[in-house]
Design a protein around this motif. Sequence first.
Motif, mmCIF file in Angstrom:
data_model
loop_
_atom_site.group_PDB
_atom_site.id
_atom_site.type_symbol
_atom_site.label_atom_id
_atom_site.label_comp_id
_atom_site.label_asym_id
_atom_site.label_seq_id
_atom_site.Cartn_x
_atom_site.Cartn_y
_atom_site.Cartn_z
ATOM 1 N N SER A 8 0.837 -1.195 0.000
ATOM 2 C CA SER A 8 0.000 0.000 0.000
ATOM 3 C C SER A 8 0.872 1.245 0.000
ATOM 4 N N GLU A 9 0.355 2.287 -0.664
ATOM 5 C CA GLU A 9 1.064 3.571 -0.631
ATOM 6 C C GLU A 9 1.068 4.171 0.771
ATOM 7 N N LEU A 10 0.125 3.733 1.616
ATOM 8 C CA LEU A 10 -0.091 4.372 2.903
ATOM 9 C C LEU A 10 0.501 3.621 4.081
ATOM 10 N N ILE A 11 0.927 2.374 3.868
ATOM 11 C CA ILE A 11 1.459 1.556 4.960
ATOM 12 C C ILE A 11 2.852 1.064 4.578
ATOM 13 N N GLY A 12 3.833 1.328 5.433
ATOM 14 C CA GLY A 12 5.199 0.915 5.156
ATOM 15 C C GLY A 12 5.364 -0.587 5.259
ATOM 16 N N GLN A 13 6.505 -1.079 4.833
ATOM 17 C CA GLN A 13 6.828 -2.490 4.937
ATOM 18 C C GLN A 13 8.347 -2.645 4.931
ATOM 19 N N PRO A 14 8.851 -3.728 5.520
ATOM 20 C CA PRO A 14 10.303 -3.941 5.522
ATOM 21 C C PRO A 14 10.765 -4.531 4.195
ATOM 22 N N PHE A 15 12.011 -4.292 3.864
ATOM 23 C CA PHE A 15 12.632 -4.878 2.679
ATOM 24 C C PHE A 15 13.872 -5.642 3.144
ATOM 25 N N VAL A 16 13.605 -6.848 3.646
ATOM 26 C CA VAL A 16 14.640 -7.669 4.258
ATOM 27 C C VAL A 16 14.559 -9.084 3.715
ATOM 28 N N ASP A 17 15.633 -9.879 3.965
ATOM 29 C CA ASP A 17 15.629 -11.273 3.541
ATOM 30 C C ASP A 17 14.999 -12.154 4.621
ATOM 31 N N ALA A 18 15.074 -13.463 4.422
ATOM 32 C CA ALA A 18 14.441 -14.406 5.342
ATOM 33 C C ALA A 18 15.025 -14.327 6.749
ATOM 34 N N ASN A 19 16.256 -13.844 6.863
ATOM 35 C CA ASN A 19 16.906 -13.718 8.173
ATOM 36 C C ASN A 19 16.703 -12.350 8.808
ATOM 37 N N GLY A 20 15.952 -11.482 8.123
ATOM 38 C CA GLY A 20 15.719 -10.143 8.651
ATOM 39 C C GLY A 20 16.804 -9.146 8.320
ATOM 40 N N SER A 21 17.751 -9.538 7.469
ATOM 41 C CA SER A 21 18.834 -8.626 7.079
ATOM 42 C C SER A 21 18.373 -7.739 5.928
ATOM 43 N N PRO A 22 18.752 -6.457 5.926
ATOM 44 C CA PRO A 22 18.319 -5.551 4.858
ATOM 45 C C PRO A 22 18.796 -6.022 3.485
ATOM 46 N N LEU A 23 17.912 -5.953 2.499
ATOM 47 C CA LEU A 23 18.283 -6.253 1.116
ATOM 48 C C LEU A 23 18.996 -5.034 0.543
ATOM 49 N N ARG A 24 20.228 -5.204 0.133
ATOM 50 C CA ARG A 24 21.080 -4.078 -0.235
ATOM 51 C C ARG A 24 20.615 -3.362 -1.501
ATOM 52 N N GLN A 25 19.809 -4.009 -2.317
ATOM 53 C CA GLN A 25 19.374 -3.394 -3.571
ATOM 54 C C GLN A 25 18.156 -2.501 -3.417
ATOM 55 N N TYR A 26 17.637 -2.384 -2.191
ATOM 56 C CA TYR A 26 16.417 -1.609 -1.975
ATOM 57 C C TYR A 26 16.623 -0.466 -0.982
ATOM 58 N N PHE A 27 15.803 0.581 -1.154
ATOM 59 C CA PHE A 27 15.694 1.591 -0.103
ATOM 60 C C PHE A 27 15.085 0.920 1.120
ATOM 61 N N GLN A 28 15.598 1.259 2.289
ATOM 62 C CA GLN A 28 15.100 0.690 3.525
ATOM 63 C C GLN A 28 14.129 1.648 4.205
ATOM 64 N N SER A 29 13.087 1.094 4.799
ATOM 65 C CA SER A 29 12.101 1.881 5.533
ATOM 66 C C SER A 29 12.655 2.260 6.902
ATOM 67 N N ARG A 30 11.946 3.134 7.587
ATOM 68 C CA ARG A 30 12.340 3.482 8.947
ATOM 69 C C ARG A 30 11.898 2.373 9.903
#
Length: 311
Positions: free
Chosen positions: A59-81
Amino acid sequence: MFITSLFRQHLAALRALLVLTVVTGAAYPLAVWGLAQIPGLRDKADGSIIDVSGRPVGSELIGQPFVDANGSPLRQYFQSRPSYAGTGYDPTNSGAGNLGPESIVDTPGDPVKLDHGAKPADAGFKPSLLTTVCANSFAIGELESVDGRRPYCTANGVGAVLSLIGPRDARGNVTRPIRVVSVNEPCSSDPRKPTATFIAAWAGVKVECARYGEDYAAGQIIPVRGDAPAISPIPPDAITASGSGLDPDISSAYARLQVSRIASARSITTQQVLGVLADNTHNRTLGFLGEPTVNVLQANLELDRKYPVRS
């Protein structure tokens, strides 16, 4: 006559119940739903869902994480707060951390459970606001290859806080401590793994690690500033959650901080990432309220569309 009057009262109440049920339980909701289906309002009423190839991705209105199965940030994406909503961005459990500036002492976890692989939360660990900020800044610093140090934080990302134990003067200050404990640096239950505190000594007294089960609240609790720079390259929204925990946007400053990492992960130039950033930056509301923001989901979808990651 009493029975007749009672019957009339109940009949009137039943009529009111039926009328109000029809009006407020059916007619009004249907009217609101019908208005919401007007072109221009329908997408917002349905949750501003974004579809890709017919599949909803967020949704445009609800954030979401961009992480892998281990919860580590995916380096190819902008990360949310960060988010405190449930396990993160849970719209059914929206909320903040409800911690204030005086939250500087952690609730320690059971070291035995931690040494046996338990998650910190399962071992009873609850970080203070200070340690949360320190840990987030430390993690962002490593991810973005910038200086993640902050005042009142240790080098490994916890609150730099001491408990001074000893006699006090008339103002309540401990002038000659007999014990000094780093309250947010717990001792290991394994004696072969000694804990080195962030500072070796204070006022000539050796600083001890905190032992599980001991209460250091009777001492004078003081944060130690350290030698971190006063101004950090990491903006506040990178290390703190929004009030709702659902914020879909980040500041332009936090987005720009991530440009080099994303360009490297996608094998493209920083100018190409900045172009995506410009396309998804929203100006101040009404031209003067707040600061420019970047919608994380929309920016990441444009990155995937224009510059897909090469396997």
